[in-house]
Write a protein that holds these residues in place. Structure first.
Motif, mmCIF file in Angstrom:
data_model
loop_
_atom_site.group_PDB
_atom_site.id
_atom_site.type_symbol
_atom_site.label_atom_id
_atom_site.label_comp_id
_atom_site.label_asym_id
_atom_site.label_seq_id
_atom_site.Cartn_x
_atom_site.Cartn_y
_atom_site.Cartn_z
ATOM 1 N N LEU A 89 -13.567 2.622 2.244
ATOM 2 C CA LEU A 89 -12.238 2.331 1.720
ATOM 3 C C LEU A 89 -12.305 2.095 0.216
ATOM 4 C CD1 LEU A 89 -9.205 1.431 1.952
ATOM 5 C CD2 LEU A 89 -10.091 -0.886 2.399
ATOM 6 N N HIS A 90 -11.479 2.807 -0.524
ATOM 7 C CA HIS A 90 -11.327 2.551 -1.954
ATOM 8 C C HIS A 90 -10.097 1.660 -2.102
ATOM 9 C CE1 HIS A 90 -14.351 5.461 -3.331
ATOM 10 N NE2 HIS A 90 -13.977 6.174 -2.280
ATOM 11 N N TYR A 91 -10.352 0.392 -2.418
ATOM 12 C CA TYR A 91 -9.264 -0.579 -2.342
ATOM 13 C C TYR A 91 -8.708 -0.989 -3.695
ATOM 14 C CZ TYR A 91 -6.415 -4.521 -0.913
ATOM 15 O OH TYR A 91 -5.347 -5.360 -0.686
ATOM 16 N N VAL A 92 -7.417 -0.840 -3.819
ATOM 17 C CA VAL A 92 -6.603 -1.454 -4.861
ATOM 18 C C VAL A 92 -5.244 -1.659 -4.211
ATOM 19 C CG1 VAL A 92 -6.159 0.852 -5.846
ATOM 20 C CG2 VAL A 92 -5.574 -1.192 -7.148
ATOM 21 N N GLY A 93 -4.822 -2.899 -4.098
ATOM 22 C CA GLY A 93 -3.643 -3.224 -3.310
ATOM 23 C C GLY A 93 -2.414 -2.407 -3.649
ATOM 24 N N TYR A 94 -2.174 -2.216 -4.945
ATOM 25 C CA TYR A 94 -0.966 -1.505 -5.369
ATOM 26 C C TYR A 94 -1.041 -0.006 -5.066
ATOM 27 C CZ TYR A 94 0.859 -5.675 -7.619
ATOM 28 O OH TYR A 94 1.362 -6.939 -7.840
ATOM 29 N N GLY A 95 -2.209 0.482 -4.708
ATOM 30 C CA GLY A 95 -2.319 1.881 -4.326
ATOM 31 C C GLY A 95 -1.797 2.140 -2.927
#
Length: 358
Positions: free
Chosen positions: A81-87
């Protein structure tokens, strides 16, 4: 070997995180024979169902059920998982994503979830939504840290927070400053052989900030370095750009990766207005470093963050009297940045990921 990579978007969309994941997938295939099946989580994304041999599935609605239906049923599968909340959610709180991954992970103890934390959570002033949503964003990031078998991130500061989030589960969290999404040229010409050109490259918002907030420093840089032209690269800023104190500004618009790489290789300097304590997660700074460009910052810091030291890895017009006459000193800064970059270039990162995926 096959992994699932979860991303907000992929090319042709302009998305740095998607470019990062795609470049990583190509390097994992090339160096280790690891194949990727992508899951794109933006329902509005328009792209092919296969990109350069990588199958692509798409979440058509943000729900845990939809995500689980796309994840592999194999009890030994690996998800990155490539995580950035706003994505994954407009307000940076992708509850559906975390709930879906939790359900998938709990269905088999042999399933592996690896999370690359590109961001953790936002913070802001009381009248901003990020201020009120920060507790939920923290909760979601902490849940992900605890359910992940392994965590990676781009900043040393993030790694310390993730250790706390995981309640001591993750004691060794690899920190990988981002690599250049526009390539890593094998041959780097010295500054003396380059055009006296300065580049302003990146997203529309970051470039607007350069022209609206850093014009005096951009001008000073141009005068000190003998800059003959400024090339603006990226989607139109919406600003009227013609000259900076007599130095012409050339709006190049959107260019291909190859075109940008060629421009940087023949340019003396690259200018940015970015938080210098977070440069390790800046794709623009990574591109400048990889191409041997003299990185010029409108901001400074007294801190050494992620091995990046002001006036050693980037030039600051406010605190320097160095000019083009001192080209050796400027070359030293560009060389330091280039050498720092090589410690975490794409091939290095692919190796680290390969060691943490299985």
């Amino acid at each position: 070997m096959l992994i699932i990579q979860i991303v907000p978007q992929l090319p042709p969309a302009i998305n740095g995180l998607g470019d990062y994941a795609f470049n990583l997938a190509q390097q994992l295939r090339k160096d280790f024979g690891i194949e990727t099946h992508f899951i794109v989580c933006d329902p509005t994304w328009t792209g092919a169902t296969q990109i350069e041999g990588f199958p692509v599935s798409q979440v058509n609605v943000h729900s845990a059920d939809t995500l689980v239906s796309l994840l592999p049923r194999d009890p030994t599968a690996t998800v990155l998982l490539h995580y950035v909340g706003y994505g994954y959610a407009k307000r940076g709180c992708p509850v559906w994503l975390v709930d879906g991954l939790q359900r998938w992970r709990n269905a088999s103890i042999n399933r592996t979830l690896v999370t690359m934390f590109h961001e953790l959570y936002a913070f802001g002033l009381p009248w901003a939504s990020s201020f009120w949503l920060s507790p939920l964003q923290i909760n979601l990031a902490a849940r992900l840290a605890r359910m992940s078998e392994r965590c990676l991130t781009s900043l040393q500061g993030y790694a310390k927070i993730l250790y706390k989030f995981s309640r001591g589960k993750h004691t060794d969290i690899p920190t990988l400053p981002v690599f250049s999404n526009i390539g890593e040229p094998a041959q780097i010409p010295p500054l003396a052989e380059r055009h006296r050109r300065l580049v302003v490259f990146g997203g529309r918002g970051n470039r607007r900030r350069v022209y609206q907030q850093s014009l005096a420093k951009l001008d000073r840089t141009s005068q000190l370095l003998g800059i003959e032209e400024i090339w603006d690269i990226g989607l139109p800023t919406g600003l009227t750009l013609s000259t900076v104190n007599g130095v012409p500004v050339v709006e190049m618009g959107k260019c291909s990766d190859r075109e940008i790489s060629s421009i940087l290789l023949n340019s003396l300097a690259g200018f940015f207005n970015y938080d210098t304590n977070r440069l390790a997660k800046s794709g623009v700074f990574a591109a400048y470093c990889a191409h041997g460009v003299l990185s010029v910052s409108s901001r400074s810091s007294t801190l050494i963050c992620d091995g990046i030291k002001p006036r050693k890895h980037y030039w600051i017009p406010d605190y320097q009297t160095t000019s083009l006459k001192n080209l050796g000193e400027l070359q030293g800064i560009a060389d330091n940045a280039y050498n720092w970059y090589q410690t975490h270039n794409l091939s290095v990162q692919a190796e680290v990921f390969s060691e943490n995926l299985f």
